[in-house]
Design a protein around this motif. Structure first.
Motif, PDB file in Angstrom:
ATOM      1  N   PRO A 110      78.246  12.433   8.746  1.00  0.00           N
ATOM      2  CA  PRO A 110      78.776  13.640   9.389  1.00  0.00           C
ATOM      3  C   PRO A 110      78.822  13.569  10.908  1.00  0.00           C
ATOM      4  O   PRO A 110      79.608  14.264  11.542  1.00  0.00           O
ATOM      5  N   ASP A 111      77.990  12.687  11.513  1.00  0.00           N
ATOM      6  CA  ASP A 111      77.971  12.567  12.980  1.00  0.00           C
ATOM      7  C   ASP A 111      78.859  11.439  13.493  1.00  0.00           C
ATOM      8  O   ASP A 111      78.783  11.090  14.678  1.00  0.00           O
ATOM      9  N   CYS A 112      79.722  10.885  12.621  1.00  0.00           N
ATOM     10  CA  CYS A 112      80.418   9.656  13.004  1.00  0.00           C
ATOM     11  C   CYS A 112      81.383   9.817  14.171  1.00  0.00           C
ATOM     12  O   CYS A 112      81.763   8.832  14.808  1.00  0.00           O
TER      13      CYS A 112
ATOM     14  N   SER B 247      69.735   8.966   9.867  1.00  0.00           N
ATOM     15  CA  SER B 247      71.011   9.325   9.230  1.00  0.00           C
ATOM     16  C   SER B 247      72.199   8.708   9.962  1.00  0.00           C
ATOM     17  O   SER B 247      73.311   8.707   9.443  1.00  0.00           O
ATOM     18  N   ARG B 248      71.964   8.177  11.167  1.00  0.00           N
ATOM     19  CA  ARG B 248      73.078   7.628  11.939  1.00  0.00           C
ATOM     20  C   ARG B 248      73.120   6.091  11.919  1.00  0.00           C
ATOM     21  O   ARG B 248      74.011   5.482  12.496  1.00  0.00           O
ATOM     22  N   ALA B 249      72.143   5.492  11.232  1.00  0.00           N
ATOM     23  CA  ALA B 249      72.048   4.025  11.245  1.00  0.00           C
ATOM     24  C   ALA B 249      73.310   3.362  10.686  1.00  0.00           C
ATOM     25  O   ALA B 249      73.728   2.306  11.165  1.00  0.00           O
TER      26      ALA B 249
ATOM     27  N   GLN C 134      78.249  22.935  18.709  1.00  0.00           N
ATOM     28  CA  GLN C 134      77.400  23.392  17.595  1.00  0.00           C
ATOM     29  C   GLN C 134      76.656  22.239  16.942  1.00  0.00           C
ATOM     30  O   GLN C 134      75.599  22.437  16.338  1.00  0.00           O
ATOM     31  N   ALA C 135      77.196  21.031  17.059  1.00  0.00           N
ATOM     32  CA  ALA C 135      76.541  19.847  16.478  1.00  0.00           C
ATOM     33  C   ALA C 135      75.885  19.005  17.572  1.00  0.00           C
ATOM     34  O   ALA C 135      75.670  17.801  17.395  1.00  0.00           O
ATOM     35  N   ASP C 136      75.552  19.652  18.695  1.00  0.00           N
ATOM     36  CA  ASP C 136      74.879  18.970  19.817  1.00  0.00           C
ATOM     37  C   ASP C 136      75.717  17.861  20.426  1.00  0.00           C
ATOM     38  O   ASP C 136      75.171  16.948  21.067  1.00  0.00           O
TER      39      ASP C 136
HETATM   40  N1  GLY Z   1      74.742  15.620  16.240  1.00  0.00           N
HETATM   41  C1  GLY Z   1      74.541  14.602  17.150  1.00  0.00           C
HETATM   42  C2  GLY Z   1      73.251  13.917  16.944  1.00  0.00           C
HETATM   43  O1  GLY Z   1      72.280  14.607  16.712  1.00  0.00           O
HETATM   44  O2  GLY Z   1      73.126  12.741  16.975  1.00  0.00           O
END
Ligand code: GLY
Length: 264
Positions: free
Chosen positions: A67-69, A92-94, A251-253
């Motif tokens: 979701p953060d792609c 979650s971003r790995a 909203q998603a930083d």
């Molecule tokens: N939503 C951006 C981050 O937390 O990495």
């Protein structure tokens, strides 16, 4: 200075907003789940703003299940001939970095980071003469030490800055629009942390989100909509604001710089 990646910002990689964007990480700016449809619309406007400033934009497809792609800034640090591929600071971003490494390998040497390091590209700013590296919940001391050494080997000095617990990344609360000038958010950064700059354009704390900007050599500066004091201060400092709506990215930083990886 040999090895320095210049700041002309001619080419950028962006990635589309994912279908599950409403599940993006959000701790700081979020007051509600982001609206994915509105975010897509704002992303289109953001790309148009980059293009209006002369940037050639390459748009990558969504990475399913990430979701953060869209926040590609976090995935790599670009040097003149090498892309350092980050070890994202949130698990979650790995899964976002492999496809970026594959894309960047077409034109850069690829440098992976050691396994004991953690780094998000949002914690790194190139000022024009040096790197600022933020220590945050996403970037650990080993990550900062690795990147400092990597930069030093290319004659680029680095300074470490503690990112306050009030914010996600270093870039969330500051940006460097031209050599010697920083735009910084009051209540997050302190004057003594910014003594290397000749000029600090302070952003009031309740407009902190607007401290993240993207500036160009001709004086144009992309800045978020809805922050009139900051827009006025930036204009008074000699810049020409290009204002874009960012509410659903916020909203998603995510900030303006989070949405781009400049590669040339
Ligand atoms: N939503 C951006 C981050 O937390 O990495």
């Amino acid at each position: 200075m040999p090895g320095v990646f210049d700041r002309k910002r001619r080419r950028a990689i962006v990635r589309k907003i994912s279908e599950d964007y409403e599940d993006a990480l959000s701790t700081y700016f979020g007051t509600k789940r982001p609206d994915q449809v509105a975010a897509k619309y704002q992303h289109t406007g953001y790309v148009a703003a980059l293009e209006s400033c002369g940037v050639e934009v390459e748009i990558l497809e969504v990475l399913e299940g990430h979701p953060d792609c869209c926040f590609v800034e976090d995935t790599a640090i670009i040097f003149e001939d090498t892309a350092v591929i980050c070890n994202p600071g949130h698990p979650s971003r790995a899964g976002e970095v492999e496809s970026i490494a594959k894309r960047l390998s077409k034109e850069f040497e690829i440098q992976k980071m050691p396994t004991d390091t953690m780094m998000d590209g949002g914690d790194v700013i190139f000022t024009g003469t040096e790197l600022l590296i933020g220590l945050s919940t996403r970037t650990n001391a080993n990550g900062a030490a690795f990147l400092s050494k990597f930069a030093a080997e290319r004659n680029i000095p680095a300074q470490i800055i503690d990112v306050p617990k009030t914010t996600l990344h270093l870039t969330t609360v500051c940006s460097v629009p031209r050599n010697g000038t920083i735009i910084a958010a009051e209540g997050h950064l302190r004057p003594d942390q910014l003594e290397m700059f000749e000029e600090v354009i302070w952003v009031p704390e309740d407009e902190a989100y607007a401290a993240n900007t993207i500036a160009f050599e001709d004086g144009r500066i992309i800045i978020s909509e809805g922050f009139p004091i900051t827009i006025e201060r930036v204009r008074n400092a000699g810049f020409e604001p290009v204002i874009v709506p960012m509410s659903e990215i916020m909203q998603a930083d995510g900030s303006l710089t989070c949405l781009s990886l400049f590669i040339g």
